[in-house]
Design a protein around this motif. Structure first.
Motif, PDB file in Angstrom:
ATOM      1  N   ASP A  39      -2.370 -49.840   4.795  1.00  0.00           N
ATOM      2  CA  ASP A  39      -2.790 -49.672   3.211  1.00  0.00           C
ATOM      3  C   ASP A  39      -1.509 -48.797   2.692  1.00  0.00           C
ATOM      4  OD1 ASP A  39      -3.612 -49.216   0.785  1.00  0.00           O
ATOM      5  OD2 ASP A  39      -5.536 -48.009   1.238  1.00  0.00           O
ATOM      6  N   ILE A  40      -0.925 -49.206   1.571  1.00  0.00           N
ATOM      7  CA  ILE A  40      -0.032 -48.443   0.969  1.00  0.00           C
ATOM      8  C   ILE A  40      -0.570 -46.700   0.674  1.00  0.00           C
ATOM      9  CG2 ILE A  40      -0.648 -48.937  -1.529  1.00  0.00           C
ATOM     10  CD1 ILE A  40       2.874 -48.692   0.064  1.00  0.00           C
ATOM     11  N   ASN A  41      -1.769 -46.696   0.438  1.00  0.00           N
ATOM     12  CA  ASN A  41      -2.236 -45.148   0.340  1.00  0.00           C
ATOM     13  C   ASN A  41      -2.294 -44.560   1.574  1.00  0.00           C
ATOM     14  OD1 ASN A  41      -2.649 -45.648  -2.455  1.00  0.00           O
ATOM     15  ND2 ASN A  41      -4.440 -46.722  -2.225  1.00  0.00           N
ATOM     16  N   ALA A  42      -1.935 -44.992   2.619  1.00  0.00           N
ATOM     17  CA  ALA A  42      -2.148 -44.584   4.020  1.00  0.00           C
ATOM     18  C   ALA A  42      -0.652 -44.102   4.475  1.00  0.00           C
ATOM     19  CB  ALA A  42      -2.574 -45.477   4.960  1.00  0.00           C
ATOM     20  N   CYS A  43      -0.030 -43.419   3.447  1.00  0.00           N
ATOM     21  CA  CYS A  43       1.324 -43.117   3.892  1.00  0.00           C
ATOM     22  C   CYS A  43       1.585 -42.067   4.823  1.00  0.00           C
ATOM     23  CB  CYS A  43       2.239 -42.733   2.337  1.00  0.00           C
ATOM     24  SG  CYS A  43       1.682 -41.105   1.527  1.00  0.00           S
ATOM     25  N   TYR A  44       0.625 -41.185   4.969  1.00  0.00           N
ATOM     26  CA  TYR A  44       0.623 -39.993   5.926  1.00  0.00           C
ATOM     27  C   TYR A  44       0.748 -40.513   7.377  1.00  0.00           C
ATOM     28  CZ  TYR A  44      -0.280 -36.699   2.297  1.00  0.00           C
ATOM     29  OH  TYR A  44      -0.382 -35.802   1.289  1.00  0.00           O
ATOM     30  N   GLU A  61      -6.633 -31.842   5.246  1.00  0.00           N
ATOM     31  CA  GLU A  61      -5.649 -32.571   4.219  1.00  0.00           C
ATOM     32  C   GLU A  61      -4.317 -31.622   4.008  1.00  0.00           C
ATOM     33  OE1 GLU A  61      -7.685 -32.893   0.421  1.00  0.00           O
ATOM     34  OE2 GLU A  61      -8.524 -34.739   1.143  1.00  0.00           O
TER      35      GLU A  61
END
Length: 197
Positions: free
Chosen positions: A17-22, A73
């Motif tokens: 997922d693009i939001n899983a960049c971490y 986080e």
């Protein structure tokens, strides 16, 4: 769709997922200094990360290890920062290639930290007793493993192209990618909500 594909697909999307960049940044920092010939070592590291990630889920469903979300986080980008800084320190040194014992241990630890970031969401989608969650955790882990392998293969292809087309040395490529990663995570760490309290 069977339960296997639901949790396997969830694991795939968790990384891809693009939001899983971490996760992607961590995988890049972890593997940027390796080449295709080092595929066994990279596979070991990716698998150790998945093991740590899954261990965090198991420990959390039994209420053995739980951290506040805002702490996790903050720690996640710090783990990425440490990995990128490790690349700066060891770039061009042969000792990094000789043994992966230190980085393997750190990878499991970082996998645990990253897994703790997913605990609350996982517990909301998988109900039941803690022992009922072992199979979904395993299916989820398989999805994570596959998505991490896909990510690492893509990173290796990109590395190969940049080094051959633009004549980057391996050291320069490692430092460039690590500097980019630092440029992404340092502002995240500085702007963390934890400093506001």
């Amino acid at each position: 769709m069977s339960d296997f594909w639901i949790y396997f697909n969830l694991g795939l999307k968790h990384i891809l997922d693009i939001n899983a960049c971490y996760h992607i940044l961590f995988l890049l920092a972890l593997t940027v200094s390796f080449d295709f010939k080092d595929w066994k070592r990279m596979l070991i590291l990716v698998s150790l990360f998945t093991l740590g990630h899954s261990l965090a889920l198991v420990l959390s469903v039994f209420n053995i290890l739980i951290l506040k979300v805002n702490i996790v986080e903050l720690i996640i980008p710090i783990t990425i920062l440490i990995t990128a800084l490790y690349n700066f320190i060891t770039s061009g040194k042969s000792s990094k290639k000789d043994s992966i014992t230190f980085i393997a241990f750190i990878t499991v630890f970082f996998g645990i930290i990253h897994g703790l970031g997913f605990v609350s969401y996982f517990n909301t989608i998988v109900s039941g007793k803690p022992t009922d969650k072992f199979i979904p955790i395993t299916e989820f882990a398989l999805g994570i493993e596959c998505s991490q392998i896909i990510t690492v293969i893509f990173a290796l292809l990109l590395s190969f192209m940049v080094q051959n087309l633009f004549k980057f040395s391996k050291r320069d490529w490692t430092l460039t990618v690590s500097a980019f990663i630092l440029g992404v995570v340092i502002p995240v760490i500085i702007q963390s909500d934890i400093w506001q309290k």
